[in-house]
Every structure is written in structure tokens, then in C-alpha cells.
Scaffold this motif. Structure first.
Motif, PDB file in Angstrom:
ATOM      1  N   LEU A  75       4.443 -37.993  -1.786  1.00  0.00           N
ATOM      2  CA  LEU A  75       4.086 -36.566  -1.677  1.00  0.00           C
ATOM      3  C   LEU A  75       5.332 -35.695  -1.811  1.00  0.00           C
ATOM      4  CD1 LEU A  75       1.492 -36.568   1.249  1.00  0.00           C
ATOM      5  CD2 LEU A  75       1.106 -35.625  -1.033  1.00  0.00           C
ATOM      6  N   ALA A  76       6.408 -36.101  -1.158  1.00  0.00           N
ATOM      7  CA  ALA A  76       7.662 -35.345  -1.221  1.00  0.00           C
ATOM      8  C   ALA A  76       8.167 -35.263  -2.656  1.00  0.00           C
ATOM      9  CB  ALA A  76       8.720 -35.993  -0.321  1.00  0.00           C
ATOM     10  N   GLN A  77       8.079 -36.366  -3.395  1.00  0.00           N
ATOM     11  CA  GLN A  77       8.552 -36.385  -4.778  1.00  0.00           C
ATOM     12  C   GLN A  77       7.710 -35.468  -5.663  1.00  0.00           C
ATOM     13  OE1 GLN A  77      11.370 -38.348  -5.910  1.00  0.00           O
ATOM     14  NE2 GLN A  77      11.125 -36.764  -7.451  1.00  0.00           N
ATOM     15  N   ILE A  78       6.398 -35.477  -5.458  1.00  0.00           N
ATOM     16  CA  ILE A  78       5.512 -34.607  -6.248  1.00  0.00           C
ATOM     17  C   ILE A  78       5.849 -33.148  -5.992  1.00  0.00           C
ATOM     18  CG2 ILE A  78       3.118 -33.795  -6.453  1.00  0.00           C
ATOM     19  CD1 ILE A  78       2.247 -36.732  -6.097  1.00  0.00           C
ATOM     20  N   ARG A  79       6.021 -32.778  -4.729  1.00  0.00           N
ATOM     21  CA  ARG A  79       6.344 -31.384  -4.391  1.00  0.00           C
ATOM     22  C   ARG A  79       7.737 -30.999  -4.882  1.00  0.00           C
ATOM     23  NH1 ARG A  79       1.601 -29.538  -4.422  1.00  0.00           N
ATOM     24  NH2 ARG A  79       0.443 -29.624  -2.490  1.00  0.00           N
ATOM     25  N   PHE A  80       8.682 -31.930  -4.818  1.00  0.00           N
ATOM     26  CA  PHE A  80      10.040 -31.669  -5.309  1.00  0.00           C
ATOM     27  C   PHE A  80      10.001 -31.410  -6.819  1.00  0.00           C
ATOM     28  CE2 PHE A  80      14.164 -32.833  -7.007  1.00  0.00           C
ATOM     29  CZ  PHE A  80      15.030 -32.193  -6.136  1.00  0.00           C
ATOM     30  N   ASP A  81       9.270 -32.250  -7.549  1.00  0.00           N
ATOM     31  CA  ASP A  81       9.154 -32.086  -9.003  1.00  0.00           C
ATOM     32  C   ASP A  81       8.505 -30.753  -9.366  1.00  0.00           C
ATOM     33  OD1 ASP A  81      10.348 -34.558  -9.306  1.00  0.00           O
ATOM     34  OD2 ASP A  81       8.454 -35.620  -9.691  1.00  0.00           O
ATOM     35  N   ALA A  82       7.644 -30.254  -8.484  1.00  0.00           N
ATOM     36  CA  ALA A  82       6.991 -28.965  -8.707  1.00  0.00           C
ATOM     37  C   ALA A  82       7.840 -27.802  -8.201  1.00  0.00           C
ATOM     38  CB  ALA A  82       5.626 -28.946  -8.021  1.00  0.00           C
ATOM     39  N   GLU A  83       9.068 -28.096  -7.755  1.00  0.00           N
ATOM     40  CA  GLU A  83      10.011 -27.104  -7.228  1.00  0.00           C
ATOM     41  C   GLU A  83       9.498 -26.403  -5.975  1.00  0.00           C
ATOM     42  OE1 GLU A  83      11.370 -24.537 -10.380  1.00  0.00           O
ATOM     43  OE2 GLU A  83      12.045 -26.239 -11.579  1.00  0.00           O
ATOM     44  N   ASN A  84       8.640 -27.088  -5.233  1.00  0.00           N
ATOM     45  CA  ASN A  84       8.158 -26.603  -3.945  1.00  0.00           C
ATOM     46  C   ASN A  84       8.983 -27.328  -2.878  1.00  0.00           C
ATOM     47  OD1 ASN A  84       6.798 -26.011  -1.582  1.00  0.00           O
ATOM     48  ND2 ASN A  84       4.786 -26.084  -2.548  1.00  0.00           N
ATOM     49  N   TYR A  85      10.224 -26.853  -2.707  1.00  0.00           N
ATOM     50  CA  TYR A  85      11.203 -27.578  -1.906  1.00  0.00           C
ATOM     51  C   TYR A  85      10.875 -27.577  -0.418  1.00  0.00           C
ATOM     52  CZ  TYR A  85      13.597 -27.293  -6.330  1.00  0.00           C
ATOM     53  OH  TYR A  85      13.893 -27.396  -7.658  1.00  0.00           O
ATOM     54  N   GLY A  86      10.249 -26.541   0.085  1.00  0.00           N
ATOM     55  CA  GLY A  86       9.883 -26.505   1.504  1.00  0.00           C
ATOM     56  C   GLY A  86       8.933 -27.638   1.859  1.00  0.00           C
ATOM     57  N   ASP A  87       7.848 -27.784   1.071  1.00  0.00           N
ATOM     58  CA  ASP A  87       6.905 -28.881   1.308  1.00  0.00           C
ATOM     59  C   ASP A  87       7.566 -30.226   1.064  1.00  0.00           C
ATOM     60  OD1 ASP A  87       4.849 -27.187   2.010  1.00  0.00           O
ATOM     61  OD2 ASP A  87       3.758 -27.377   0.117  1.00  0.00           O
ATOM     62  N   ALA A  88       8.390 -30.304   0.017  1.00  0.00           N
ATOM     63  CA  ALA A  88       9.059 -31.566  -0.310  1.00  0.00           C
ATOM     64  C   ALA A  88       9.911 -32.032   0.866  1.00  0.00           C
ATOM     65  CB  ALA A  88       9.918 -31.401  -1.561  1.00  0.00           C
ATOM     66  N   ILE A  89      10.651 -31.114   1.448  1.00  0.00           N
ATOM     67  CA  ILE A  89      11.501 -31.466   2.594  1.00  0.00           C
ATOM     68  C   ILE A  89      10.641 -31.905   3.774  1.00  0.00           C
ATOM     69  CG2 ILE A  89      13.077 -30.508   4.316  1.00  0.00           C
ATOM     70  CD1 ILE A  89      14.242 -28.773   2.010  1.00  0.00           C
ATOM     71  N   SER A  90       9.562 -31.182   4.021  1.00  0.00           N
ATOM     72  CA  SER A  90       8.678 -31.512   5.143  1.00  0.00           C
ATOM     73  C   SER A  90       8.099 -32.920   4.993  1.00  0.00           C
ATOM     74  CB  SER A  90       7.553 -30.478   5.220  1.00  0.00           C
ATOM     75  OG  SER A  90       6.656 -30.794   6.244  1.00  0.00           O
ATOM     76  N   TYR A  91       7.604 -33.252   3.806  1.00  0.00           N
ATOM     77  CA  TYR A  91       7.044 -34.592   3.578  1.00  0.00           C
ATOM     78  C   TYR A  91       8.137 -35.661   3.642  1.00  0.00           C
ATOM     79  CZ  TYR A  91       2.701 -32.338   2.014  1.00  0.00           C
ATOM     80  OH  TYR A  91       1.549 -31.609   1.948  1.00  0.00           O
ATOM     81  N   ALA A  92       9.303 -35.361   3.095  1.00  0.00           N
ATOM     82  CA  ALA A  92      10.411 -36.329   3.134  1.00  0.00           C
ATOM     83  C   ALA A  92      10.826 -36.605   4.578  1.00  0.00           C
ATOM     84  CB  ALA A  92      11.594 -35.824   2.322  1.00  0.00           C
ATOM     85  N   LEU A  93      10.821 -35.577   5.419  1.00  0.00           N
ATOM     86  CA  LEU A  93      11.166 -35.775   6.833  1.00  0.00           C
ATOM     87  C   LEU A  93      10.143 -36.673   7.523  1.00  0.00           C
ATOM     88  CD1 LEU A  93      12.443 -32.210   7.812  1.00  0.00           C
ATOM     89  CD2 LEU A  93      13.803 -34.304   7.546  1.00  0.00           C
ATOM     90  N   GLU A  94       8.876 -36.552   7.145  1.00  0.00           N
ATOM     91  CA  GLU A  94       7.856 -37.459   7.695  1.00  0.00           C
ATOM     92  C   GLU A  94       8.159 -38.896   7.279  1.00  0.00           C
ATOM     93  OE1 GLU A  94       5.379 -37.178   9.810  1.00  0.00           O
ATOM     94  OE2 GLU A  94       5.522 -35.024  10.092  1.00  0.00           O
ATOM     95  N   GLY A  95       8.571 -39.077   6.016  1.00  0.00           N
ATOM     96  CA  GLY A  95       8.960 -40.406   5.563  1.00  0.00           C
ATOM     97  C   GLY A  95      10.159 -40.933   6.339  1.00  0.00           C
ATOM     98  N   LEU A  96      11.127 -40.045   6.605  1.00  0.00           N
ATOM     99  CA  LEU A  96      12.322 -40.446   7.348  1.00  0.00           C
ATOM    100  C   LEU A  96      12.004 -40.776   8.805  1.00  0.00           C
ATOM    101  CD1 LEU A  96      14.969 -38.003   5.874  1.00  0.00           C
ATOM    102  CD2 LEU A  96      14.840 -40.486   5.554  1.00  0.00           C
TER     103      LEU A  96
END
Length: 195
Positions: A75-96
């Protein structure tokens, strides 16, 4: 005749009982295989341009497999690729939260954070509001980044641009003697004064 009926019923019950024991239970579904199938389906949807479907599948997977980092990072990668960095960071933090050493998630947090910071600094710079404590903190962060990367300059200099003379605002900190003025125009380096 009643004896015959009793034997018949007893025989049928015994047959049913034996046949019930003889049936094999359905094979157990491997949770990892099920998760892999969901992620593969989400990847296929993403490649087909159905990002909303991919996101829904992955969000469902996060509910079905709450301890697994995979759907969160995807999910984080999809949002990052879409340049939606806020969501990307939030999902990546869940992964972390599930795997603190995951390199993809850490990269998304770091690069996404830098991109958000760059945008915010650009916005502040265009408003000429980068001063005081914010400026000092930005300079400190730039120093840490330079040291971490082993670079003396965070962003390489662009070809010579038109330089406008610095006009200090009332109450603004004066530039250090010999400091390089910032280039003007759109797309100017947001870290110019921080190098």
C-alpha cells in the motif's frame, strides 16, 4: 418384523457412522498462500490501472492478516508512486511496526518525508517565511543530512541563474558576509541557504 426394522436402522446408522469417519477433511488452506494470492491479485489490478481495486484488496488483506507487513508496504509503495507521500508514510510506518528493519518501508518514510519537507520549504520560501526557529531547525536538519550522506552540499548547484540582491526584511537575520545569494525564479533550490 419389528426386529427386522431395528436391525435395518441399526445397520444404516452404523454404515453412516463408518462412512462419516472414512471421509477426509478438506485440505487446510495455507494462510501464506492465501495472502500471496491476494497480493498477486492486487498487483494485477494495479498493472491493469485499477488502483482503487488494488488498494481495496490490500486493505482487506491488512484486516485478514494483521500481523503481516506485506500488504502495508505494498500500500505504501502504491501511494508513494502516486505521489501521495502522507499516506505512503503512514502505511510504511504500519509496515515498520511489524518489521522495523524493512528497507523498503524505511526508504519510503525517508524519501517521502524529504519530498514533503521540500514542498513545505518551497512554500515557505515563496512566502518569505523561512526565518527564526524554523530556519535554524532547517539548517540543523540539512547539516545532519549532509553528514549522513557524506556530502558537503545536499543539492548540487544548478547552472548559473539570475541572482537577485538580497533585501533583508525588517527583523530578518542578515546574511553572513560572503554568503551566496539564493537564485530567483520558480524551481529554485529550496535548500539554497542551507548548503
Amino acid at each position: 418384523m419389528s426386529q427386522w426394522k431395528s436391525k435395518f436402522i441399526y445397520g444404516m446408522a452404523l454404515t453412516c457412522l463408518v462412512s462419516a469417519c472414512a471421509t477426509t477433511p478438506p485440505p487446510a488452506v495455507d494462510p501464506a498462500a492465501k495472502l500471496d494470492a491476494i497480493v498477486a491479485e492486487a498487483d494485477a489490478a494495479q498493472k491493469a490501472g485499477q488502483t482503487d481495486k488494488a488498494v481495496k484488496l490490500l486493505k482487506d488483506a491488512t484486516s485478514a492478516f494483521p500481523a503481516d507487513k506485506g500488504p502495508w508496504i505494498r500500500l505504501a509503495q502504491i501511494r508513494f508512486d502516486a505521489e501521495n507521500y502522507g499516506d505512503a508514510i503512514s502505511y510504511a510506518l504500519e509496515g515498520l511496526n511489524r518489521d522495523p528493519k524493512d528497507k523498503v518501508a524505511n526508504s519510503i518514510v525517508a524519501v517521502g518525508g524529504l519530498r514533503l519537507s521540500t514542498k513545505a520549504l518551497n512554500d515557505l520560501r515563496t512566502q518569505n517565511d523561512l526565518n527564526g526557529n524554523v530556519r535554524n531547525e532547517a539548517q540543523g536538519l540539512a547539516k545532519i543530512l549532509r553528514e549522513s550522506l557524506g556530502e558537503t552540499v545536499l543539492v548540487p548547484a544548478r547552472p548559473k541563474a539570475v541572482v537577485r540582491p538580497a533585501v533583508p526584511k525588517k527583523g530578518a537575520v542578515a546574511a553572513k558576509p560572503g554568503a551566496t545569494p539564493e537564485p530567483s525564479g520558480d524551481g529554485a533550490n529550496p535548500f539554497g541557504s542551507l548548503q
